[in-house]
Design a protein around this motif. Structure first.
Motif, PDB file in Angstrom:
ATOM      1  N   LYS A 146       0.833  -1.204   0.000  1.00  0.00           N
ATOM      2  CA  LYS A 146       0.000   0.000   0.000  1.00  0.00           C
ATOM      3  C   LYS A 146       0.870   1.258   0.000  1.00  0.00           C
ATOM      4  CE  LYS A 146      -4.000  -2.107   2.296  1.00  0.00           C
ATOM      5  NZ  LYS A 146      -4.847  -2.116   3.504  1.00  0.00           N
ATOM      6  N   THR A 147       1.952   1.208   0.798  1.00  0.00           N
ATOM      7  CA  THR A 147       2.857   2.352   0.841  1.00  0.00           C
ATOM      8  C   THR A 147       3.504   2.589  -0.524  1.00  0.00           C
ATOM      9  OG1 THR A 147       3.318   1.907   3.178  1.00  0.00           O
ATOM     10  CG2 THR A 147       4.868   3.325   1.998  1.00  0.00           C
ATOM     11  N   ASP A 148       3.917   1.493  -1.193  1.00  0.00           N
ATOM     12  CA  ASP A 148       4.500   1.622  -2.527  1.00  0.00           C
ATOM     13  C   ASP A 148       3.507   2.242  -3.504  1.00  0.00           C
ATOM     14  OD1 ASP A 148       6.794   0.477  -1.579  1.00  0.00           O
ATOM     15  OD2 ASP A 148       6.379  -1.532  -2.369  1.00  0.00           O
ATOM     16  N   ARG A 149       2.256   1.826  -3.393  1.00  0.00           N
ATOM     17  CA  ARG A 149       1.227   2.368  -4.273  1.00  0.00           C
ATOM     18  C   ARG A 149       1.029   3.865  -4.028  1.00  0.00           C
ATOM     19  NH1 ARG A 149      -0.830   3.130  -8.989  1.00  0.00           N
ATOM     20  NH2 ARG A 149      -3.071   3.591  -8.978  1.00  0.00           N
ATOM     21  N   ILE A 150       1.038   4.243  -2.751  1.00  0.00           N
ATOM     22  CA  ILE A 150       0.891   5.665  -2.410  1.00  0.00           C
ATOM     23  C   ILE A 150       2.079   6.461  -2.953  1.00  0.00           C
ATOM     24  CG2 ILE A 150       0.875   7.293  -0.478  1.00  0.00           C
ATOM     25  CD1 ILE A 150      -0.735   5.208   1.087  1.00  0.00           C
ATOM     26  N   ASN A 151       3.282   5.869  -2.830  1.00  0.00           N
ATOM     27  CA  ASN A 151       4.473   6.545  -3.358  1.00  0.00           C
ATOM     28  C   ASN A 151       4.398   6.717  -4.873  1.00  0.00           C
ATOM     29  OD1 ASN A 151       5.724   6.896  -0.891  1.00  0.00           O
ATOM     30  ND2 ASN A 151       6.730   4.902  -0.948  1.00  0.00           N
ATOM     31  N   GLU A 152       3.858   5.690  -5.564  1.00  0.00           N
ATOM     32  CA  GLU A 152       3.708   5.795  -7.006  1.00  0.00           C
ATOM     33  C   GLU A 152       2.755   6.935  -7.374  1.00  0.00           C
ATOM     34  OE1 GLU A 152       2.427   2.037  -8.417  1.00  0.00           O
ATOM     35  OE2 GLU A 152       4.307   0.997  -7.959  1.00  0.00           O
ATOM     36  N   LEU A 153       1.632   7.023  -6.633  1.00  0.00           N
ATOM     37  CA  LEU A 153       0.677   8.100  -6.892  1.00  0.00           C
ATOM     38  C   LEU A 153       1.306   9.464  -6.619  1.00  0.00           C
ATOM     39  CD1 LEU A 153      -2.546   6.545  -5.312  1.00  0.00           C
ATOM     40  CD2 LEU A 153      -2.029   6.783  -7.743  1.00  0.00           C
ATOM     41  N   LEU A 154       2.094   9.514  -5.529  1.00  0.00           N
ATOM     42  CA  LEU A 154       2.753  10.776  -5.192  1.00  0.00           C
ATOM     43  C   LEU A 154       3.771  11.155  -6.270  1.00  0.00           C
ATOM     44  CD1 LEU A 154       3.154  13.065  -3.194  1.00  0.00           C
ATOM     45  CD2 LEU A 154       4.804  11.644  -1.967  1.00  0.00           C
ATOM     46  N   ASP A 155       4.534  10.184  -6.760  1.00  0.00           N
ATOM     47  CA  ASP A 155       5.507  10.463  -7.822  1.00  0.00           C
ATOM     48  C   ASP A 155       4.815  10.972  -9.086  1.00  0.00           C
ATOM     49  OD1 ASP A 155       7.573   9.700  -6.207  1.00  0.00           O
ATOM     50  OD2 ASP A 155       7.694   7.647  -6.985  1.00  0.00           O
ATOM     51  N   THR A 156       3.672  10.344  -9.404  1.00  0.00           N
ATOM     52  CA  THR A 156       2.923  10.782 -10.582  1.00  0.00           C
ATOM     53  C   THR A 156       2.458  12.229 -10.427  1.00  0.00           C
ATOM     54  OG1 THR A 156       2.149   8.515 -10.966  1.00  0.00           O
ATOM     55  CG2 THR A 156       0.927  10.285 -12.034  1.00  0.00           C
ATOM     56  N   SER A 157       1.982  12.548  -9.215  1.00  0.00           N
ATOM     57  CA  SER A 157       1.527  13.917  -8.961  1.00  0.00           C
ATOM     58  C   SER A 157       2.681  14.905  -9.044  1.00  0.00           C
ATOM     59  CB  SER A 157       0.873  13.992  -7.571  1.00  0.00           C
ATOM     60  OG  SER A 157      -0.263  13.152  -7.508  1.00  0.00           O
ATOM     61  N   LEU A 158       3.842  14.512  -8.512  1.00  0.00           N
ATOM     62  CA  LEU A 158       5.004  15.407  -8.550  1.00  0.00           C
ATOM     63  C   LEU A 158       5.483  15.628  -9.980  1.00  0.00           C
ATOM     64  CD1 LEU A 158       7.001  14.105  -5.440  1.00  0.00           C
ATOM     65  CD2 LEU A 158       5.741  16.257  -5.650  1.00  0.00           C
ATOM     66  N   ILE A 159       5.447  14.553 -10.795  1.00  0.00           N
ATOM     67  CA  ILE A 159       5.836  14.695 -12.201  1.00  0.00           C
ATOM     68  C   ILE A 159       4.883  15.650 -12.922  1.00  0.00           C
ATOM     69  CG2 ILE A 159       5.989  13.461 -14.401  1.00  0.00           C
ATOM     70  CD1 ILE A 159       6.985  11.035 -12.810  1.00  0.00           C
ATOM     71  N   ARG A 160       3.600  15.476 -12.622  1.00  0.00           N
ATOM     72  CA  ARG A 160       2.613  16.359 -13.246  1.00  0.00           C
ATOM     73  C   ARG A 160       2.842  17.810 -12.832  1.00  0.00           C
ATOM     74  NH1 ARG A 160      -3.275  14.554 -12.057  1.00  0.00           N
ATOM     75  NH2 ARG A 160      -2.414  12.703 -13.095  1.00  0.00           N
ATOM     76  N   TYR A 161       3.153  17.989 -11.545  1.00  0.00           N
ATOM     77  CA  TYR A 161       3.416  19.340 -11.045  1.00  0.00           C
ATOM     78  C   TYR A 161       4.669  19.927 -11.714  1.00  0.00           C
ATOM     79  CZ  TYR A 161       4.871  23.057  -7.865  1.00  0.00           C
ATOM     80  OH  TYR A 161       5.279  24.245  -7.342  1.00  0.00           O
ATOM     81  N   ALA A 162       5.703  19.082 -11.871  1.00  0.00           N
ATOM     82  CA  ALA A 162       6.938  19.556 -12.515  1.00  0.00           C
ATOM     83  C   ALA A 162       6.672  19.959 -13.963  1.00  0.00           C
ATOM     84  CB  ALA A 162       8.009  18.467 -12.453  1.00  0.00           C
ATOM     85  N   ASN A 163       5.847  19.186 -14.660  1.00  0.00           N
ATOM     86  CA  ASN A 163       5.514  19.524 -16.049  1.00  0.00           C
ATOM     87  C   ASN A 163       4.761  20.850 -16.126  1.00  0.00           C
ATOM     88  OD1 ASN A 163       6.717  17.184 -16.964  1.00  0.00           O
ATOM     89  ND2 ASN A 163       4.817  15.997 -16.933  1.00  0.00           N
ATOM     90  N   GLN A 164       3.847  21.017 -15.180  1.00  0.00           N
ATOM     91  CA  GLN A 164       3.080  22.259 -15.181  1.00  0.00           C
ATOM     92  C   GLN A 164       3.969  23.461 -14.836  1.00  0.00           C
ATOM     93  OE1 GLN A 164      -0.004  21.290 -12.400  1.00  0.00           O
ATOM     94  NE2 GLN A 164      -1.332  20.368 -13.971  1.00  0.00           N
TER      95      GLN A 164
END
Length: 554
Positions: free
Chosen positions: A289-307
């Motif tokens: 579950k923690t790994d899944r949360i980290n994956e979601l967080l990484d995706t959000s951070l990548i999206r934020y970096a792109n923006q």
């Protein structure tokens, strides 16, 4: 860059590799490359040289043969590459750090455990690893040193299984040809212990007590093998993959570190295998579950970096546009329009940044709640198990001492045996607390074995003998004389049978009778065994009996 050279490819080392990869993912500037050989010392020397030639920043090695790998490890250190040894050492102190279990101490404690199991007397066989391995040498020394205090416990046979299941099976079959009364077998890892089990089931004689080392979680691991009754006990030999990567990070960043890092052990047998299985399962589930949360967080951070990149690109475009518009009189209107457009984009980016921040905070809160809930469950089940098992163990100790006395009458010995059996029964019921969680999660397993149902019921009925005398009740078990050799789950059927008899004793009248019958019955062309329990006195009314279905064992 970290290079890893594994000496073998088995479940224990696969688990270690997974732990190292997972731990390395927490360090963004760290990369890891793993090379594995299958007990091939020459190939491992080539792999170590490959990592030296790269060169890697740090080298992690589990030597296949300590003496042969020593020059290669020393060469890496002389090249300025820090070397961490895992699980096994070399014939030199030229290494940076070591992480692993104390094979000598582990085997010493295992030897004391074996002596207790045998009651200080019996014949033992040892299935060793391959010659030249420090794990094999140190485990053998620790085991024999522990048994030296018990002169009546004798090692009557030894063989080398090479840490492989199939080779261990072949060697054990040869041992059983000449030593038919082996009381206990010590295999230096769990795969070899399973090989010993395969050899013993082909042998119709006395089955020895089987002990292995590793006690890994998951399919095919030692804990599962103990639960299934394939082996009797195992000692935990920690993998320590996360510890190795953490130590590597300390070395690479110039922090203080400990050169010798010894991982501790503990015995696993039928009394605690289910607790460990549940605890490890909960930890793994929480990690996923923690790994899944980290994956979601990484995706959000990548999206934020792109923006954010888009935002800066927009600002640059605006600056260029202003410079061009200075040279044109008609640029004022276009400039104003561009400003308004960029303002809207800026607001949208800010709004999205606020949403991302809120999502991140929500994910962090959810992660904390999951971790707290998981920890609370594990603490509860662990504490309640220990609370019950300690007084029961204190009861069994004096009972065993009393039963060893020579001046007991037959009746006294019978009473003490009943106390002992029922104490063990209570220990078994404690495990049911843990099994309830398995049922709650839909993971309860059924294990069928072929047994004599008549003998099985007779042994369970004897446990109620003292209770029957105190209630002045007649208890009988009758069969129709058929052959009741069939497949069933002894553990589950024992619960059903105990429940039926307990209810019968609860409602039987004074000086009444309880009758158990075991008969055969044909249904739709199939033959079944039918267990019936009846008592005089109070019973279920006939109308209500229709809501209950008969229980059959095919």
């Amino acid at each position: 860059m970290i290079g890893v050279s594994q000496c073998s490819d088995d479940l224990w080392r696969t688990t270690m590799n997974s732990e190292m990869v997972r731990e390395a993912s927490f360090y963004p500037d760290m990369a890891i490359e793993i090379k594995t050989v299958k007990d091939d010392t020459r190939q491992q020397i080539i792999d170590v040289q490959y990592f030296i030639d790269q060169p890697v920043d740090l080298l992690i090695v589990s030597p296949n043969e300590s003496a042969t790998l020593t020059p290669s490890i020393e060469k890496a250190c002389q090249s300025g590459i820090p070397v961490i040894l895992i699980d096994r050492k070399i014939d030199s102190d030229t290494y940076t750090a070591y992480v692993g279990g104390d094979n000598y101490q582990l085997a010493y404690e295992l030897g004391l455990y074996a002596a207790r199991v045998l009651g200080g007397k019996g014949e033992v066989a040892v299935i060793r690893g391959f010659e030249g391995s420090t794990a094999d040498t140190e485990r053998y020394q620790g085991f024999t040193e522990a048994l030296s205090a018990y002169p009546d416990v004798k090692i009557v046979a030894e063989a080398r299984g090479g840490f492989l299941k199939e080779e261990a099976r072949k060697q054990m079959e040869k041992i059983l040809e000449t030593h038919k009364e082996i009381d206990l077998v010590f295999a230096m890892n769990d795969p070899m212990a399973l090989g010993v089990h395969d050899a013993t089931i082909r042998y119709s004689g006395h089955r020895p007590f089987i002990i292995g080392i590793d006690a890994l979680y998951g399919p095919g691991g030692g804990i599962e093998s103990i639960e299934k009754g394939l082996i009797d006990a195992s000692f935990i030999y920690p993998t320590g993959g996360d510890k190795v990567i953490s130590l590597a990070y300390q070395i690479l960043t110039g922090q203080e570190y400990t050169k010798e890092n010894i991982l501790h052990t503990a015995a696993v047998d039928k009394t605690n295998a289910r607790v460990l299985q549940l605890q490890t399962s909960q930890i793994v589930e929480s990690q996923l579950k923690t790994d899944r949360i980290n994956e979601l967080l990484d995706t959000s951070l990548i999206r934020y970096a792109n923006q954010r990149t888009l935002f800066y690109s927009s600002l640059l475009a605006l600056a260029l546009l202003i410079a061009v518009l200075l040279f044109a009189a008609r640029a004022y209107r276009l400039k104003s329009k561009a400003h308004r457009q960029l303002a809207r984009q800026n607001e949208e980016i800010k709004r999205q940044a606020d949403i991302l921040k809120e999502q991140k905070e929500r994910l962090e809160t959810l992660s904390a709640q999951l971790e707290e809930a998981t920890h609370a469950k594990l603490v509860f089940f662990t504490n309640i198990s220990h609370e019950f098992k300690t007084p029961l163990s204190l009861i069994l100790g004096p009972v065993d001492s009393l039963m060893a006395a020579k001046n007991l009458t037959g009746k006294q010995h019978e009473m003490l045996s009943l106390v002992k059996r029922n104490s063990h029964r209570l220990l078994f019921l404690i495990s049911e607390i843990i099994e309830f969680r398995r049922y709650e999660n839909g993971k309860m397993n059924v294990y069928f074995t072929r047994n004599d149902l008549t003998t099985f019921l007779e042994e369970l009925t004897l446990l109620f003998e003292e209770y029957r005398h105190r209630k002045n009740v007649t208890l009988s078990l009758e069969t129709d004389g058929s052959d009741f050799q069939l497949w069933f789950d002894k553990e589950k059927l024992e619960k059903v049978y105990f429940n039926l008899l307990s209810n019968a004793f609860k409602y039987v009248n004074e000086s009444g009778k309880i009758k158990v019958t075991l008969t055969t019955q044909d249904q739709e062309g199939e033959k079944y065994a039918v267990i019936s329990v009846s008592n005089t006195g109070s019973y279920i009314p006939g109308m209500e009996q229709k809501i209950y279905s008969n229980a059959f064992i095919k």
